[in-house]
Design an enzyme around this catalytic site. Structure first.
Site, PDB file in Angstrom:
ATOM      1  N   HIS A 161       0.791  -1.470   0.102  1.00 44.48           N
ATOM      2  CA  HIS A 161      -0.192   0.061   0.221  1.00 44.48           C
ATOM      3  C   HIS A 161       0.924   1.356   0.431  1.00 44.48           C
ATOM      4  O   HIS A 161       2.364   1.236   0.526  1.00 44.48           O
ATOM      5  CB  HIS A 161      -0.746  -0.448   1.148  1.00 44.48           C
ATOM      6  CG  HIS A 161      -2.207  -1.089   1.288  1.00 44.48           C
ATOM      7  ND1 HIS A 161      -3.561  -0.769  -0.639  1.00 44.48           N
ATOM      8  CD2 HIS A 161      -2.356  -2.086   1.374  1.00 44.48           C
ATOM      9  CE1 HIS A 161      -4.424  -2.091   0.054  1.00 44.48           C
ATOM     10  NE2 HIS A 161      -3.649  -2.598   1.518  1.00 44.48           N
ATOM     11  N   LYS A 559     -13.686   4.583   7.267  1.00 47.48           N
ATOM     12  CA  LYS A 559     -14.417   5.881   6.510  1.00 47.48           C
ATOM     13  C   LYS A 559     -16.003   5.886   6.095  1.00 47.48           C
ATOM     14  O   LYS A 559     -16.147   6.970   6.092  1.00 47.48           O
ATOM     15  CB  LYS A 559     -13.285   5.737   4.813  1.00 47.48           C
ATOM     16  CG  LYS A 559     -13.888   6.691   3.471  1.00 47.48           C
ATOM     17  CD  LYS A 559     -12.843   6.898   2.063  1.00 47.48           C
ATOM     18  CE  LYS A 559     -13.231   5.569   1.920  1.00 47.48           C
ATOM     19  NZ  LYS A 559     -13.989   5.059   0.919  1.00 47.48           N
TER      20      LYS A 559
END
Length: 890
Positions: A161, A559
């Site tokens: 990532h 999120k």
């Protein structure tokens, strides 16, 4: 407010640095490296650069210490006054400074660890595996504790990532500086060796300054594989067996190394690098094969060199150390297979049977690496069998120190890494599987398949190939993102059979559901109950001894509903899944998809482990290690050993009756607090993110769009749509952008409102002491807020035209900060974490300087109709610098 005179500036900087409670040796390192950097800026920078850096440094320190608007305005004016070329140089200078400060902090940690280890009267650290074993034995008895120690498993999984903003060239330069700093420590004050070390450090810092800080293009997945390999080569290959040795030394005392070890290998290293294709079109089946080949090359080379080194030391004469019958039989087999080499080795090693054998084993390992079929090992188990014949022969000949010394280290390395090094895992989205199967079912076997279908099927062929070549542990875990039903997992097995055809060998797959969103976490227990009833999985469960792995994602849920509700939902999901697994007699492993940033489940892993629900760990802990966290935790051998020891100790203690009872009781006692916090924090979070126009506003007040231009990693920053769709934005840029804006919203937003809803300050203080989940959450929020800066945050929020949203963010920041300080005690954030507080305070004014340069560039980019490439470059330089200054940014 006028600029300070030179004398005043020197006095201000001196007072600021003196006010930071830094260990004297670390302070000396910072001063030395800072002075060397200053010399480089004078020598290699453009005329006047050093003076401009000092002007901005002094101004940001003054603004940080007196907190007046005038002081802040003066610092901002200095940043705005530079030409674009000078601003670039200043940003690079501060970024270099952060690399050096990070290095001194790491060096101080290593220094402390080595000094502690070197004290003859020291007791083992209270958070070590050995200490945890002793405490566990006191609760459950020696036999049960020993059984749990031998079943212990810590499984870090490295991912690609894109949160590591440094170039590999920069990281390599810093590692060379680390070696030079160690040499400087070891040299005599004023001696030639010290002068040489300082001269070489000056040269290396000059190299660092002259190295372009930004990658010219995104790394390929293969580049990412090779970057992770550097951690293995430099650290993990030797650090992990040293952890085992330390534990065994502590448990066996003086007898350690003279008899068979108590500890068994408890670390397994996984990797998604080259295997994670969810949303990354650049990770193909070919890349997966290459990733495995690169990893195997590294580990086999490491094993070969270790075997040669050990073989050369085993100069034990047959008269003093007679070989066993099994060893003689092994010699005959090896000699027949490699006659010329055996003859040469025998000539050089007369009457040294153990030495001969190990040197020939090294040749077989080399043949395995080069794919020489006549000599190569079929699998690591065959190598282990040969090594154990040598070990048993030595032990029988009353040479236990040789049997259980360096030879044991090699055995541990083979047991830990096999011939594959990392257990390569594949991840793909459930929707991709469903789409390909629908196409295959509609078209029939003879139809021409789409490019997507052919690539998906080729992945399964690649897995089968890797298992055949490197052993079943090399690849076999297959993670299904956005698992919605048992059918999503069954689809993987169907595709595997499609891929190999009727006559092919279907790869052995452990299909792992991944639950990421808030809704998926809520649905997870029901989906799992459905999964184990599915015929394909019921049979598979029985074949594997009813073992099941389940992955939980931290990023998307945060999120979705904000960090508070996400943390509570994750705890609840784990508790329900663990209870269900207990009822069903399933050996559960929960795989935690944590990021480096606090908004993505980051923070100290050992405290997080001890806060997990009862039976959700049970001696097994698996988590992702991402971005800059990989190098922070595993880049230095001493730090890597300490980290592994700490986390493994927590894993062992997590299932202690006392720990499980504490977590269970606290969860029940504070269930009403959790419910109130969940409801209030979600409502507050939705008030922000569901406001009309929020997504566009977020993109304007943070460098979210520009972060996507950084060549951080091979994976795209979003799932293909515009930022107008916030749901489609990946969690990494969501967190990264808020961090760059010095707001860190993803790590704390909603907690203040949640605590305000509970309202009972005294009860919350007690809960902070008694409830590990709340303590971990609040401590992580305290760290996140300490790295935020309200003064700078306001200037980012001013870039938007939504005073209502800006006020909402700032009000929540103030409320959360106030509640965290009240609950944790003290006068300011991190008063209860003085070492961390020191690190944050020491860095903050210098991060401020980069933030001011970033703000300048961002304002220009937001007002110009056409993006200015010079301003864009300045922005990206500042992003890299802020990431280096704040750390754990993604």
């Amino acid at each position: 407010m006028q600029e300070l005179t030179q004398t005043q500036a020197i006095d201000l900087v001196g007072r600021f640095e003196a006010g930071q409670e830094i260990p004297e040796r670390m302070r000396a390192d910072v001063r030395m490296l800072g002075a060397l950097l200053g010399r480089v800026l004078r020598e290699s920078g453009s005329p006047g650069l050093f003076d401009d850096v000092e002007r901005l440094r002094t101004a940001t320190i003054q603004a940080y210490t007196d907190e007046t608007p005038e002081a802040f305005a003066r610092a901002a004016a200095i940043a705005d006054s530079f030409t674009i070329e000078r601003a670039d140089e200043v940003a690079r200078a501060f970024t270099c400074y952060f690399h050096l400060v990070n290095l001194t902090e790491e060096h101080q940690r290593v220094r402390v660890l080595r000094e502690r280890d070197g004290r003859p009267d020291r007791e083992d650290a209270s958070d070590s595996v050995a200490a945890a074993f002793m405490r566990l034995a006191a609760e459950v008895g020696d036999d049960t504790a020993l059984a749990r120690l031998r079943a212990l498993r810590f499984h870090p999984v490295f991912t690609a990532h894109p949160t590591e903003a440094r170039r590999r060239a920069v990281s390599t330069s810093i590692r060379r500086l680390a070696d030079l700093l160690a040499a400087h420590d070891a040299s005599l004050d004023g001696g030639a060796d010290r002068r040489r070390a300082e001269r070489r450090m000056l040269e290396e810092i000059d190299t660092l300054w002259r190295t372009a800080p930004l990658r010219p293009e995104k790394p390929s997945p293969t580049d990412e594989v090779r970057a992770v390999m550097a951690v293995f080569d430099d650290t993990l290959f030797t650090a992990i067996p040293h952890v085992y040795r330390r534990v065994d030394d502590a448990l066996q005392g003086p007898a350690a190394g003279g008899r068979a070890p108590v500890v068994q290998p408890f670390v397994r290293v996984g990797s998604w690098v080259g295997g994670d294709r969810d949303g990354n079109p650049f990770v193909t089946a070919s890349v997966t094969r290459k990733a495995a080949a690169i990893a195997s090359e590294h580990v086999l080379l490491g094993l070969e060199r270790a075997a040669v080194r050990i073989g050369r030391t085993l100069t034990l004469d047959a008269a003093t150390t007679p070989p066993s019958d099994a060893l003689l039989a092994l010699w005959r087999r090896l000699k027949d297979a490699d006659e010329d080499a055996a003859k040469d080795i025998a000539k050089r090693s007369p009457d040294e049977p153990h030495r001969r054998i190990v040197l020939l084993l090294a040749r077989k390992i080399a043949a395995t690496r080069t794919r020489d079929a006549d000599l190569a090992y079929r699998d690591p188990e065959d190598l282990l069998a040969d090594l154990r014949i040598v070990q048993d022969s030595l032990a029988a000949a009353r040479a236990p120190r040789q049997a259980y010394g360096h030879l044991q280290q090699l055995i541990w390395q083979v047991e830990t890494f096999g011939f594959h090094l990392t257990e390569l895992e594949v991840r793909q989205h459930s929707a991709v599987h469903a789409k390909v199967l629908a196409e295959l079912d509609a078209a029939g076997d003879d139809a021409v398949r789409s490019e997507l279908a052919e690539e998906v099927l080729e992945v399964f062929r690649a897995i089968a190939f890797l298992q055949d070549r490197y052993g079943p542990r090399a690849a076999g875990r297959y993670i299904v993102s956005f698992t919605q039903s048992a059918q999503d997992l069954a689809n993987v097995h169907r595709l595997a059979r499609y891929a190999v055809g009727e006559r092919g060998t279907v790869p052995v797959l452990e299909v792992i559901p991944l639950f990421e969103t808030f809704a998926d976490l809520r649905a997870a227990p029901g989906i799992l109950a459905e999964i184990v009833e599915h015929p394909a999985f019921a049979e598979r469960l029985e074949q594997t001894g009813r073992r099941l792995e389940v992955m939980l994602g931290y990023s998307d849920s945060s999120k979705d509903v904000g960090p508070v509700a996400a943390n509570l939902a994750l705890y609840e999901a784990q508790a329900e899944i663990a209870d269900w697994a207990q009822r069903e007699g399933i050996e559960l492993t929960l795989f935690h998809g944590r990021g480096g940033a606090l908004g993505r489940g980051g923070g100290p892993a050992n405290s997080a482990v001890l806060a997990q629900p009862p039976h959700s760990v049970d001696g097994r802990f698996k988590l992702t290690e991402q971005g800059e966290v990989i190098f922070a935790r595993y880049g230095d051998p001493a730090i890597a050993m300490r980290h592994i020891d700490q986390v493994a100790a927590a894993v062992l203690m997590a299932s202690a009756p006392s720990n499980e009872e504490r977590n269970r009781d606290a969860a029940e006692r504070y269930a009403d607090v959790a419910a109130a916090m969940d409801e209030a924090s979600r409502a507050r979070f939705f008030e922000l993110v569901k406001a009309d126009g929020f997504a566009a506003w977020f993109a304007r007040v943070t460098p979210m769009e520009e972060v996507g231009l950084l060549a951080l990693g091979s994976r795209p920053a979003r799932r293909g749509l515009s930022v107008e769709s916030l749901e489609d934005l990946r969690a990494i840029p969501w967190v990264f952008a808020w961090t760059q804006a010095r707001i860190n919203l993803a790590g704390w937003f909603g907690l203040g409102t949640a605590l305000e809803r509970v309202g009972d300050e005294e009860r919350l203080r007690v809960a902070y002491r008694e409830w590990p989940l709340l303590r971990t959450l609040i401590d992580n929020v305290g760290m996140s807020l300490a790295k935020a800066d309200a003064r700078i945050a306001r200037h980012y929020l001013d870039l938007g035209d939504r005073d209502d949203l800006a006020a909402l963010v700032m009000d929540e920041m103030t409320l959360t900060r106030d509640w965290v300080v009240r609950i944790t005690g003290g006068a300011e954030l991190l008063d209860n974490k003085p070492i961390l507080q020191r690190a944050v305070k020491m860095r903050s004014p210098y991060v401020d300087a980069l933030s001011l340069l970033q703000l300048r560039a961002l304002r220009a980019l937001r007002t110009d109709e056409v993006a200015d490439p010079d301003q864009q470059r300045l922005l990206l330089l500042s992003v890299s610098g802020v990431a280096a200054g704040l750390q754990n940014t993604g």
